[in-house]
Design an enzyme around this catalytic site. Structure first.
Site, PDB file in Angstrom:
ATOM      1  N   ARG A  63       0.806  -1.216   0.000  1.00 46.78           N
ATOM      2  CA  ARG A  63       0.000   0.000   0.000  1.00 46.78           C
ATOM      3  C   ARG A  63       0.848   1.279   0.000  1.00 46.78           C
ATOM      4  NH1 ARG A  63      -3.070  -3.957   1.989  1.00 46.78           N
ATOM      5  NH2 ARG A  63      -1.040  -4.628   2.700  1.00 46.78           N
ATOM      6  N   THR A  64       1.770   1.380   0.957  1.00 50.71           N
ATOM      7  CA  THR A  64       2.470   2.655   1.154  1.00 50.71           C
ATOM      8  C   THR A  64       3.341   2.992  -0.053  1.00 50.71           C
ATOM      9  OG1 THR A  64       2.543   2.049   3.489  1.00 50.71           O
ATOM     10  CG2 THR A  64       3.849   3.945   2.815  1.00 50.71           C
ATOM     11  N   LYS A  91      24.790  -5.332  -2.545  1.00 48.86           N
ATOM     12  CA  LYS A  91      26.252  -5.423  -2.660  1.00 48.86           C
ATOM     13  C   LYS A  91      26.938  -4.804  -1.445  1.00 48.86           C
ATOM     14  CE  LYS A  91      25.759  -4.488  -7.575  1.00 48.86           C
ATOM     15  NZ  LYS A  91      26.004  -3.397  -8.534  1.00 48.86           N
ATOM     16  N   ARG A 113      11.307   3.716   3.795  1.00 43.56           N
ATOM     17  CA  ARG A 113      10.911   2.735   4.828  1.00 43.56           C
ATOM     18  C   ARG A 113      12.156   1.957   5.226  1.00 43.56           C
ATOM     19  NH1 ARG A 113       5.705  -1.188   4.696  1.00 43.56           N
ATOM     20  NH2 ARG A 113       4.774   0.823   5.222  1.00 43.56           N
ATOM     21  N   HIS A 141       4.783   5.862  11.566  1.00 44.35           N
ATOM     22  CA  HIS A 141       4.267   5.699  10.196  1.00 44.35           C
ATOM     23  C   HIS A 141       3.290   6.870   9.991  1.00 44.35           C
ATOM     24  CE1 HIS A 141       3.040   4.005   6.500  1.00 44.35           C
ATOM     25  NE2 HIS A 141       2.710   2.790   6.866  1.00 44.35           N
TER      26      HIS A 141
END
Ligand code: CP
Length: 321
Positions: A63-64, A91, A113, A141
Site C-alpha cells: 500500500r504505502t 552489494k 521505509r 508511520h
C-alpha cells in the site's frame, strides 16, 4: 480550523509529534481536494511537474510504496522506486552512500521505509532532499496516521474529532501505526482506548494522559466510535508473547460476535495487510462497518497532499486544473 498561513514547504515528514493540530488539518484539507483528482478519468495534474521523487524501501510494502508512487505520478512528478533486494544495497552499499547517491542525482524527495527506528531522521540530517518516513521499525508511520484521521473525518462528516473515542486493538508494542495514531488522534482531541495482550502493551503507555487501557478487548469495543484493528506482526514477534494464533483469535480477535457489542455507527479500520481469521474475521473486514478499502484510496489522497505541501507548500498547486 479554517484557512491558515502555515506552510509545510521543505518539512521532513518524520513523525506526527512534529505536527501541530493546524498542520495536521492542513494536510487533511489538502487531501480532500486531492481525492477529487483520483476520481477523474484523467488522473494527472501538473502540481509537481519537474520534481523527482524516490521511494527507497528496505522493508516490504504494497500500500504505502505504491500509493506514494501513484501520488507522485498523479501530480506530474517523476518517480523511481528502489527496493533493498534489487539495488546496490545487496552489494553492501550503506544507507548513507545510497542517500548521497540519490542526492547527487538531484531528487527532491526521498520516501523511505527502514527497519531501523530513526533511519529517516538520520537521512534528514545527512542529505538535502525532503525525507518522508514511510515507516521506521516500530517507531512511526506518519502518513498512515494521517490517512486514518482523514478516513474518520470523511466517514463522520466532520473535522471536529474532539471527544471521539478511538480504540486501537492488538499488538501495540510492535506497531508504528499505533504510535502515529496515538500522537495524531490525541493532537486532534480524540480519546485513545487500547486493548490487547498485556505482553504486547508497552508499560510506559499506562502513565500517559488521554489514554485508557482496558483489560478486556470487549470493553474497548463497547466504548469506541472508531476501532483500528492492528495486524499481528508475526515477523517482529519474539516467541511466547501469546499462546498461539488460534488462542489469539479466540481471546482478542475482532469477529462478528464481538462486533455486536459495538455502537451502531462504529467504524472499523485496519492498516493492512490483514491476517484474516487472526486479528479480524472476514465478516468484520468486509462488512458494513468497514472503512478498510476506503483507507487504501485515502492513502493516495493523503500522500498526494503530503508531497504537494512538502515540495511546493501547496500555494502554487494546480490541483484544480
Ligand atoms: N499499512 C501499510 O503500511 O501497508 P504496507 O506495508 O502494504 O505498505
Amino acid at each position: 480550523m479554517g484557512k491558515t498561513n502555515i506552510s509545510l514547504r521543505g518539512k521532513n515528514i518524520l513523525a506526527l509529534e512534529d505536527f501541530s493540530p493546524e498542520e495536521i488539518q492542513l494536510v487533511l484539507d489538502t487531501a480532500k481536494e486531492m481525492k477529487n483528482i483520483i476520481h477523474r478519468d484523467i488522473k494527472k495534474v501538473p502540481a509537481l511537474r519537474g520534481k523527482s521523487i524516490v521511494t527507497l524501501f528496505y522493508e516490504p510494502s504494497t500500500r504505502t510504496r505504491s500509493s506514494f508512487e501513484l501520488a507522485g505520478k498523479y501530480l506530474g512528478a517523476d518517480v523511481i522506486n528502489i527496493t533493498a533486494g534489487t539495488s546496490s544495497i545487496v552489494k553492501g552499499e550503506s544507507l548513507r552512500d545510497t542517500l548521497y547517491t540519490m542526492e547527487a542525482m538531484g531528487v527532491d524527495a526521498i520516501v523511505m521505509r527502514h527497519k531501523a527506528e530513526g533511519a529517516p531522521e538520520y537521512a534528514s540530517k545527512v542529505v538535502s532532499p525532503v525525507i518522508i518516513n514511510a515507516g521506521d521499525g516500530a517507531h512511526a508511520h506518519p502518513s498512515q496516521g494521517l490517512l486514518n484521521l482523514f478516513t474518520i473525518q470523511q466517514y463522520k462528516n466532520t473535522t471536529d474529532l474532539k471527544g471521539m473515542k478511538y480504540a486501537i486493538l492488538g499488538d501495540i508494542t510492535h506497531s508504528r501505526v499505533a504510535r502515529s495514531d496515538i500522537q495524531g488522534m490525541r493532537k486532534m482531541g480524540m480519546e485513545v482506548h487500547l486493548a490487547g495482550p498485556k505482553t504486547l502493551m508497552p508499560r510506559f503507555l499506562f502513565e500517559e494522559p488521554g489514554i485508557v487501557i482496558h483489560d478486556r478487548i470487549e470493553e474497548a469495543i463497547e466504548a469506541a466510535d472508531v476501532i483500528n484493528v492492528l495486524r499481528i506482526q508475526l515477523e517482529r514477534q519474539k516467541s511466547g508473547l501469546f499462546p498461539s494464533p488460534r488462542e489469539y483469535a479466540r481471546i482478542f480477535g475482532v469477529n462478528d460476535e464481538r462486533l455486536k457489542l459495538a455502537k451502531d455507527d462504529v467504524l472499523i479500520m485496519h492498516p493492512g495487510p490483514m491476517n484474516k481469521g487472526l486479528e479480524i474475521s472476514p465478516y468484520v473486514a468486509y462488512g458494513d462497518h468497514s472503512a478498510i478499502q476506503e483507507q487504501v484510496q485515502n492513502g493516495v489522497a493523503v500522500r498526494m497532499a503530503l508531497l504537494t505541501l512538502a515540495l511546493t507548500g501547496g500555494k502554487d498547486s494546480e490541483a484544480d486544473s
